[in-house]
Design a protein around this motif. Structure first.
Motif, PDB file in Angstrom:
ATOM      1  N   LEU A  99       0.829  -1.208   0.000  1.00  0.00           N
ATOM      2  CA  LEU A  99       0.000   0.000   0.000  1.00  0.00           C
ATOM      3  C   LEU A  99       0.861   1.255   0.000  1.00  0.00           C
ATOM      4  CD1 LEU A  99      -2.959  -0.859   2.394  1.00  0.00           C
ATOM      5  CD2 LEU A  99      -3.001  -0.522  -0.063  1.00  0.00           C
ATOM      6  N   VAL A 100       1.926   1.248   0.841  1.00  0.00           N
ATOM      7  CA  VAL A 100       2.794   2.427   0.889  1.00  0.00           C
ATOM      8  C   VAL A 100       3.446   2.630  -0.473  1.00  0.00           C
ATOM      9  CG1 VAL A 100       4.878   3.388   1.918  1.00  0.00           C
ATOM     10  CG2 VAL A 100       3.197   2.261   3.358  1.00  0.00           C
ATOM     11  N   PHE A 101       3.852   1.528  -1.077  1.00  0.00           N
ATOM     12  CA  PHE A 101       4.483   1.639  -2.390  1.00  0.00           C
ATOM     13  C   PHE A 101       3.510   2.262  -3.388  1.00  0.00           C
ATOM     14  CE2 PHE A 101       6.016   0.349  -6.511  1.00  0.00           C
ATOM     15  CZ  PHE A 101       7.390   0.485  -6.390  1.00  0.00           C
ATOM     16  N   GLY A 161      16.076  -2.987  -4.723  1.00  0.00           N
ATOM     17  CA  GLY A 161      16.360  -2.110  -5.863  1.00  0.00           C
ATOM     18  C   GLY A 161      15.129  -1.319  -6.268  1.00  0.00           C
ATOM     19  N   ARG A 162      14.002  -1.998  -6.273  1.00  0.00           N
ATOM     20  CA  ARG A 162      12.760  -1.331  -6.658  1.00  0.00           C
ATOM     21  C   ARG A 162      12.429  -0.217  -5.659  1.00  0.00           C
ATOM     22  NH1 ARG A 162       7.118  -4.145  -5.468  1.00  0.00           N
ATOM     23  NH2 ARG A 162       7.704  -3.190  -3.488  1.00  0.00           N
ATOM     24  N   ASP A 163      12.536  -0.536  -4.362  1.00  0.00           N
ATOM     25  CA  ASP A 163      12.254   0.469  -3.340  1.00  0.00           C
ATOM     26  C   ASP A 163      13.223   1.646  -3.444  1.00  0.00           C
ATOM     27  OD1 ASP A 163      10.314  -1.195  -2.547  1.00  0.00           O
ATOM     28  OD2 ASP A 163      11.266  -1.864  -0.688  1.00  0.00           O
ATOM     29  N   LEU A 164      14.485   1.311  -3.681  1.00  0.00           N
ATOM     30  CA  LEU A 164      15.495   2.370  -3.774  1.00  0.00           C
ATOM     31  C   LEU A 164      15.173   3.288  -4.949  1.00  0.00           C
ATOM     32  CD1 LEU A 164      18.099   3.277  -2.393  1.00  0.00           C
ATOM     33  CD2 LEU A 164      19.372   2.038  -4.141  1.00  0.00           C
ATOM     34  N   ALA A 165      14.781   2.685  -6.069  1.00  0.00           N
ATOM     35  CA  ALA A 165      14.457   3.494  -7.238  1.00  0.00           C
ATOM     36  C   ALA A 165      13.297   4.430  -6.925  1.00  0.00           C
ATOM     37  CB  ALA A 165      14.098   2.582  -8.416  1.00  0.00           C
ATOM     38  N   LEU A 166      12.272   3.889  -6.282  1.00  0.00           N
ATOM     39  CA  LEU A 166      11.113   4.729  -5.943  1.00  0.00           C
ATOM     40  C   LEU A 166      11.523   5.845  -4.991  1.00  0.00           C
ATOM     41  CD1 LEU A 166       7.969   4.863  -6.323  1.00  0.00           C
ATOM     42  CD2 LEU A 166       7.859   3.912  -4.036  1.00  0.00           C
ATOM     43  N   LEU A 218      17.099  14.398  -0.177  1.00  0.00           N
ATOM     44  CA  LEU A 218      17.748  13.221   0.415  1.00  0.00           C
ATOM     45  C   LEU A 218      16.938  12.694   1.602  1.00  0.00           C
ATOM     46  CD1 LEU A 218      20.368  11.440   0.475  1.00  0.00           C
ATOM     47  CD2 LEU A 218      21.089  12.930   2.340  1.00  0.00           C
ATOM     48  N   LEU A 219      16.477  13.633   2.446  1.00  0.00           N
ATOM     49  CA  LEU A 219      15.687  13.198   3.607  1.00  0.00           C
ATOM     50  C   LEU A 219      14.420  12.483   3.142  1.00  0.00           C
ATOM     51  CD1 LEU A 219      15.993  16.332   5.926  1.00  0.00           C
ATOM     52  CD2 LEU A 219      17.059  14.106   6.262  1.00  0.00           C
ATOM     53  N   THR A 220      13.806  12.997   2.071  1.00  0.00           N
ATOM     54  CA  THR A 220      12.604  12.338   1.549  1.00  0.00           C
ATOM     55  C   THR A 220      12.942  10.935   1.058  1.00  0.00           C
ATOM     56  OG1 THR A 220      11.916  14.506   0.787  1.00  0.00           O
ATOM     57  CG2 THR A 220      10.651  12.627  -0.013  1.00  0.00           C
ATOM     58  N   ALA A 221      14.029  10.852   0.289  1.00  0.00           N
ATOM     59  CA  ALA A 221      14.408   9.550  -0.269  1.00  0.00           C
ATOM     60  C   ALA A 221      14.646   8.544   0.861  1.00  0.00           C
ATOM     61  CB  ALA A 221      15.636   9.700  -1.141  1.00  0.00           C
ATOM     62  N   CYS A 222      15.398   8.965   1.883  1.00  0.00           N
ATOM     63  CA  CYS A 222      15.666   8.063   3.012  1.00  0.00           C
ATOM     64  C   CYS A 222      14.356   7.670   3.684  1.00  0.00           C
ATOM     65  CB  CYS A 222      16.565   8.750   4.046  1.00  0.00           C
ATOM     66  SG  CYS A 222      18.219   9.076   3.441  1.00  0.00           S
ATOM     67  N   GLY A 223      13.471   8.649   3.858  1.00  0.00           N
ATOM     68  CA  GLY A 223      12.204   8.369   4.515  1.00  0.00           C
ATOM     69  C   GLY A 223      11.379   7.377   3.731  1.00  0.00           C
ATOM     70  N   VAL A 224      11.296   7.569   2.430  1.00  0.00           N
ATOM     71  CA  VAL A 224      10.483   6.672   1.614  1.00  0.00           C
ATOM     72  C   VAL A 224      11.073   5.265   1.644  1.00  0.00           C
ATOM     73  CG1 VAL A 224       9.790   6.148  -0.754  1.00  0.00           C
ATOM     74  CG2 VAL A 224       9.556   8.466   0.122  1.00  0.00           C
ATOM     75  N   TYR A 225      12.396   5.187   1.504  1.00  0.00           N
ATOM     76  CA  TYR A 225      13.004   3.850   1.479  1.00  0.00           C
ATOM     77  C   TYR A 225      12.738   3.111   2.796  1.00  0.00           C
ATOM     78  CZ  TYR A 225      16.353   0.096   0.940  1.00  0.00           C
ATOM     79  OH  TYR A 225      16.924  -1.150   0.848  1.00  0.00           O
ATOM     80  N   ALA A 242      10.363   3.709   4.952  1.00  0.00           N
ATOM     81  CA  ALA A 242       8.931   3.455   5.146  1.00  0.00           C
ATOM     82  C   ALA A 242       8.479   2.216   4.378  1.00  0.00           C
ATOM     83  CB  ALA A 242       8.116   4.664   4.697  1.00  0.00           C
ATOM     84  N   LEU A 243       9.256   1.831   3.390  1.00  0.00           N
ATOM     85  CA  LEU A 243       8.887   0.656   2.599  1.00  0.00           C
ATOM     86  C   LEU A 243       9.424  -0.643   3.200  1.00  0.00           C
ATOM     87  CD1 LEU A 243       9.435   2.106  -0.969  1.00  0.00           C
ATOM     88  CD2 LEU A 243       7.291   1.259  -0.052  1.00  0.00           C
ATOM     89  N   ARG A 244      10.177  -0.547   4.300  1.00  0.00           N
ATOM     90  CA  ARG A 244      10.713  -1.778   4.912  1.00  0.00           C
ATOM     91  C   ARG A 244       9.592  -2.571   5.587  1.00  0.00           C
ATOM     92  NH1 ARG A 244      13.692  -3.100   2.049  1.00  0.00           N
ATOM     93  NH2 ARG A 244      12.845  -1.399   0.814  1.00  0.00           N
ATOM     94  N   GLY A 245       9.922  -3.783   5.903  1.00  0.00           N
ATOM     95  CA  GLY A 245       8.896  -4.690   6.409  1.00  0.00           C
ATOM     96  C   GLY A 245       8.780  -4.758   7.922  1.00  0.00           C
ATOM     97  N   ARG A 246       9.670  -4.103   8.646  1.00  0.00           N
ATOM     98  CA  ARG A 246       9.604  -4.175  10.112  1.00  0.00           C
ATOM     99  C   ARG A 246       9.228  -2.819  10.673  1.00  0.00           C
ATOM    100  NH1 ARG A 246       9.884  -9.521  11.950  1.00  0.00           N
ATOM    101  NH2 ARG A 246      10.381 -10.575  10.006  1.00  0.00           N
ATOM    102  N   THR A 247       8.627  -2.811  11.856  1.00  0.00           N
ATOM    103  CA  THR A 247       8.070  -1.557  12.347  1.00  0.00           C
ATOM    104  C   THR A 247       9.132  -0.511  12.655  1.00  0.00           C
ATOM    105  OG1 THR A 247       7.989  -2.569  14.517  1.00  0.00           O
ATOM    106  CG2 THR A 247       5.952  -2.513  13.261  1.00  0.00           C
TER     107      THR A 247
END
Lengths: 931, 109
Positions: free
Chosen positions: A569-571, A688-693, B11-18, B20-25
């Protein structure tokens, strides 16, 4: 009495009645009766206006910009309806007191009844159409509660839901219609809408407006094909049915027809739609009523049929027909309410409503039987009763309907057929219940009901008789003013006499009476036919199928969209935002870089930014080692506060710094209960996909920032800068904005903060967590108690830190500081005590219970705002004075300071609430020693 | 300087998005923290960058920077803390209830 008060009284009374029920059933009944009586007295005090031929309109500005006012209106129609609502409401209250068994909560019923009463009064006394709509929805909601009163019964819940779905959907359509009407007329005030009939009828949007409004009226008044909700609403207690389905709820629809009659009627569309659907309803209702074995089911379908009759009358559209429609509204309300009550008495005394078992009750309850027979005769249209009069007028109107039209004879014929059936089902109500042999296997031996249960029926039946015999003397005046209000002009000549000579109407009445007797006499084959047809073309089945399909569709859509994976969902969310952003980007031409001059880069800044970049990248790269990542993100936060320092934002820097400290402490506390490292789960492709996004999102935001920063801009800051000292009495403009100019926003924000604190407290409460006894490398946690030097130092520092926070707080109005920052500093100072000295030591000196602090803060802030109201200024107006404080010098005292104190306390309270309770979890955790 | 800040926010946005997409809380909470830094800086920068002109009224000041974004961001920082706190407690609660710290509650441990 002002009109709004008449509407408000039942709403206030609802709470009172529910509360009064604690002291006994009678208390609640007395209170409710008193409420209805006082509203009735209020109505009486203003009744002279409509009788004097004037319309009373009282307007209180509410949202003038949207054309929405709190406006009330009392004319003849409103007076008639308000009188019916309150009068019959009063009788129903009395009746319900004896109807409801000891097991049922009388207070709840009365509270719902009064809520409903207030909503209905709001509908009929509204001048503003939007306001009318709000009350209209309230009637749907409160009738839902009433129909579902016996919530343990499946059919009550279903009936309530069905009524809500149908009338709610109609309300939605009505909203659309009213908005269109407002667009056409340019106002939502009824006075103007009613005066603009010609404009409305000539407008191209007339047809959709009409259809939408009629949808609202038809669903509410149970017109075919929406009629099926009404019989299912019979699952309600009988007093509720007597109220909702005689004088109120279902009459709201025909009230709307009457109300908007001058604005909408007089066109072919109106006549065909209103007249056509009304006629269908009249026939369908009359037909089904005859074949219902349930006493209340018969009455329900007869109500449907009579509503159809009233609708036909308004559909015909002549002034005389409208008079007849209003007249029948009154008559139907009286005889149907009494019939429902009689049915309730029978149900109450015998334990069943099945007419196949109810026979020969005359022997057991002759008095009730007499009352019911008179009321049923009125329903059938027997001469010398009120139902006869309005039915005669109805027959006269349809008989005179444009005879040159092809097939014009169909209308009077259909009306006569409906009349025949009405006589037949009325006859069945009398004959089948009170005569026709012996009762079959009744649960109880019937006898006459308690004295006071019969009184409401007696009053209503007496009215039926009085109006039937002396119409001009009894109902004449109110009918006159009500009809005048419907027509929006003078009432036509009409005669309320019982005898009009030999005319077609009399012939139709006679045919109906004789035909009805014949149909009832030969009912056996008809019943067999009806049994065979039953279940086919059932509108309820269609409704159920539609509902099922809708739910299945919603479920399907939900499962497809929500796969239960937050990551996905976040993606999708970020990707979608990116696509939208990019779309906007490519839509316009023009350079990315604007014309604004940029500032030169200095070495220190470059170095700090380099540190931030390295720390950020390292945080991400090392995020699976959580402790290290936490330390690194602290560095990022520090550089962010340095950025605020650099760009002239000292307040922000101070806030960011102290928030950074509490955030890191918080995350550290939490981390203790979480795994110390994240497992490597994601595949390289996914990473890689997450990094690209992430890079795309970062690149987009960076480019956007650059584009904005290099463009010149307009600001409204000038006002704040100029008025900060003269208007707010403070030199620190940021603080003055927070506590003065935009104080209301800040009040909202500290409320959120306090709520977050409370929510976290609730989450932490009874939370049981297993924490590891060893760190990831298998080493046991250090058992060293709190280091002595640090403990002593923090104890020494505490007064100093508190002094600093007071200083920051006091100076905040003029130089960087203020409630937010001071609160955070205090919180940090106190948290330090917990960390350095331990929970036990600190708790013995400082209460862990921080709710009162946050609550007091909110109270102070709100009271400061209210205080300005007391001085006649708008909410949160501030004032200030300069005082001479010995030794300190000139000192400024602003009322905003009190507000800032509230902010301070909320910040301290909420922050500590969060941190202390999370910290206490550690303490509550069973350790190895105690296990 | 504007370019530098744009890079930082990006950069802060990119780090945040990456994150936020991880699988652990826990990384997700760190990601949200990154995102709030980025958003706060972005909002703040809407008032453009000014050096050495704080919005504190003083005699002889050369000028003032825009105080309005600052006021907005100040409360945003505090609310951001409340949000972070709420999310991390939610993560703890989820771990207690579900027995693992996966964002969808279905990890191994």
């Amino acid at each position: 009495m002002p009109l709004y008060l008449i509407v408000l009284i039942p709403f206030l009374g609802a709470g009172l009645a529910a509360w009064g029920a604690r002291f006994g059933r009678s208390h609640s009944a007395w209170i409710s009766g008193g409420v209805a009586l006082s509203a009735l007295a209020g109505l009486a005090s203003v009744a002279s206006w409509p009788f004097g031929g004037e319309t009373l309109v009282q307007t209180h500005a509410w949202l003038p910009s949207a054309g929405v006012d709190l406006a009330f209106r009392l004319d003849g129609l409103g007076l008639l309806f308000a009188g019916l609502i309150l009068g019959i409401g009063l009788l129903v209250i009395l009746y319900a007191r004896y109807y409801l068994s000891e097991r049922d909560s009388l207070g709840r019923l009365y509270a719902y009844l009064l809520l409903f009463m207030g909503s209905m009064l709001g509908v009929v006394l509204s001048e503003n159409l939007i306001q009318l709509l709000i009350f209209w929805e309230l009637t749907s909601l409160s009738s839902f509660l009433l129909i579902g009163y016996w919530r343990h019964r499946e059919e009550a819940r279903q009936g309530a839901r069905m009524a809500l779905a149908i009338t709610g959907a109609g309300g939605l359509a009505l909203l659309g219609g009213v908005l269109l009407l407002g667009e056409i007329v340019g106002s939502y005030a009824l006075t103007e809408v009613l005066a603009a009939g010609d404009i409305i009828r000539a407008h191209p949007l007339y047809a959709p407006t009409l259809v939408l409004i009629l949808l609202g009226a038809f669903t509410k008044s149970a017109q075919f094909p929406f009629h099926f909700w009404l019989p299912h609403a019979m699952a309600a207690p009988t007093p509720v049915s007597a109220y909702l389905h005689s004088a109120t709820m279902v009459k709201a629809g025909v009230f709307l027809l009457a109300r908007l009659f001058p604005a909408l009627s007089g066109t072919m569309e109106w006549t065909h739609l209103v007249g056509g659907f009304g006629m269908m309803t009249l026939l369908v209702g009359a037909y089904f009523a005859l074949f219902k074995h349930d006493l209340k089911g018969l009455l329900a379908y007869s109500t449907v049929s009579h509503l159809g009759l009233i609708t036909v009358l308004f559909g015909i559209g002549t002034p005389l027909a409208a008079v007849a429609g209003v007249f029948h509204i009154i008559n139907h309300a009286t005889f149907k309410a009494s019939l429902f009550m009689a049915a309730g008495i029978i149900d109450h005394e015998t334990g069943t409503r099945d007419m196949r078992r109810l026979n020969g009750l005359w022997k057991f309850m002759p008095y009730t039987a007499t009352l019911a027979m008179v009321a049923a005769a009125a329903m059938a249209g027997v001469p010398l009763l009120n139902g006869f009069l309005s039915k005669e007028m109805f027959f006269a109107e349809v008989a005179e309907l444009s005879p040159e039209m092809r097939g014009a004879w169909l209308v009077p014929a259909a009306a006569t057929v409906a009349g025949i059936f009405a006589v037949a089902y009325s006859l069945r109500f009398i004959h089948d219940v009170f005569f026709n042999g012996e009762p079959v296997d009744l649960p109880r031996t019937p006898h006459e009901p308690p004295r006071w249960m019969k009184v409401p029926v007696e009053i209503l039946v007496a009215l039926c008789l009085l109006v039937g015999v002396l119409p001009a003397l009894t109902v004449g005046p109110i009918l006159d003013v009500a009809a005048a209000a419907v027509l929006g002009g003078p009432t036509p000549e009409y005669s309320l006499a019982i005898w009009h000579g030999f005319n077609p109407a009399l012939g139709m009445s006679l045919i109906a009476l004789v035909g009805g007797v014949l149909v009832y006499a030969g009912r056996a084959p008809l019943f067999r036919l009806a049994d065979r047809l039953a279940g086919r073309n059932d509108a309820r089945a269609l409704y159920n199928r539609l509902l099922e399909a809708l739910l299945a569709f919603a479920r399907g859509l939900t499962t497809r969209l929500d796969t239960g994976s937050l990551q996905r969902l976040v993606f999708a969310f970020v990707a979608f935002a990116l696509v939208l952003g990019a779309a906007g980007w490519f839509g316009v031409d023009g350079a990315l870089t604007g014309s604004r001059a940029t500032l030169p880069v200095d070495g220190v800044s470059a170095l700090a930014v380099l540190g931030l970049i390295l720390a950020s990248i390292a945080t991400v790269a090392l995020h699976r080692q959580r402790f290290i990542a936490l330390v690194l993100i602290g560095v990022v936060g520090l550089v962010v506060s340095l950025i605020f320092v650099k760009f002239s934002a000292p307040d922000l820097a101070l806030t960011q710094l102290s928030v950074e400290v509490v955030t890191i402490v918080l995350l550290l506390l939490a981390l203790y209960f979480l795994p110390q490292s994240s497992p490597a789960e994601s595949s390289p492709a996914r990473r890689g996909r997450d990094l690209a996004l992430a890079l795309l999102a970062g690149g987009g935001v960076g480019a956007l920032t650059w584009a904005v920063l290099t463009r010149p801009y307009e600001t409204i800051a000038g006002y704040f800068l100029e008025n900060s000292v003269p208007g707010g009495g403070g030199g620190n403009v940021v603080n003055v904005i927070l506590v003065d100019f935009r104080g209301f926003d800040t009040l909202g924000e500290i409320t959120v903060l306090a709520l977050a604190g409370l929510a976290i407290y609730a989450l932490v409460d009874r939370l049981r967590l297993d924490a590891p006894d060893v760190d990831p490398e298998g080493r046991a946690w250090s058992r060293d108690t709190h280091p002595a030097i640090m403990a002593s130092l923090t104890r020494l520092l505490l007064p100093l830190a508190l002094l600093v926070s007071v200083f920051i707080f006091l100076r905040g109005h003029n130089v960087p500081g203020g409630g937010f920052i001071a609160g955070l500093i205090t919180a940090v100072a106190l948290i330090m005590q917990y960390m350095a000295n331990g929970v036990a030591w600190t708790q013995s000196r400082l209460p862990a219970n921080m709710h009162p602090v946050a609550g007091a803060g909110l109270a102070i802030a709100t009271l400061t705002g209210l205080a300005s109201l007391a001085f006649g200024h708008p909410f949160l107006t501030s004032t200030f004075a300069h005082l001479d404080w010995p030794l300190v010098g000139e000192f400024e005292l602003a009322s905003a300071m009190a507000f800032d104190l509230g902010v301070y306390l909320v910040v301290v309270g909420a922050t500590l609430l969060i941190l202390i309770h999370l910290g206490l979890l550690h303490d509550a955790r069973p350790t190895k020693e105690t296990r | 300087m504007e370019a530098l800040l744009s890079i930082v926010i990006g950069l802060l946005t990119a780090c945040g998005v990456y994150l936020a997409l991880r699988g652990r809380t826990f990384p997700v909470v760190l990601g949200m923290t990154f995102l709030s830094y980025a958003v706060n800086l972005f909002l703040f920068a809407m008032g453009r960058l000014t050096i050495g002109q704080p919005p504190v009224i003083a005699a002889g000041a050369a000028g003032y920077t825009d105080p309005l974004p600052q006021a907005l961001v100040l409360t945003a920082i505090v609310i951001g803390f409340a949000m972070t706190a709420f999310v991390i407690i939610l993560a703890l609660k989820a771990r207690a209830e579900l027995g693992n710290d996966h964002v969808d509650g279905r990890g191994r441990s």
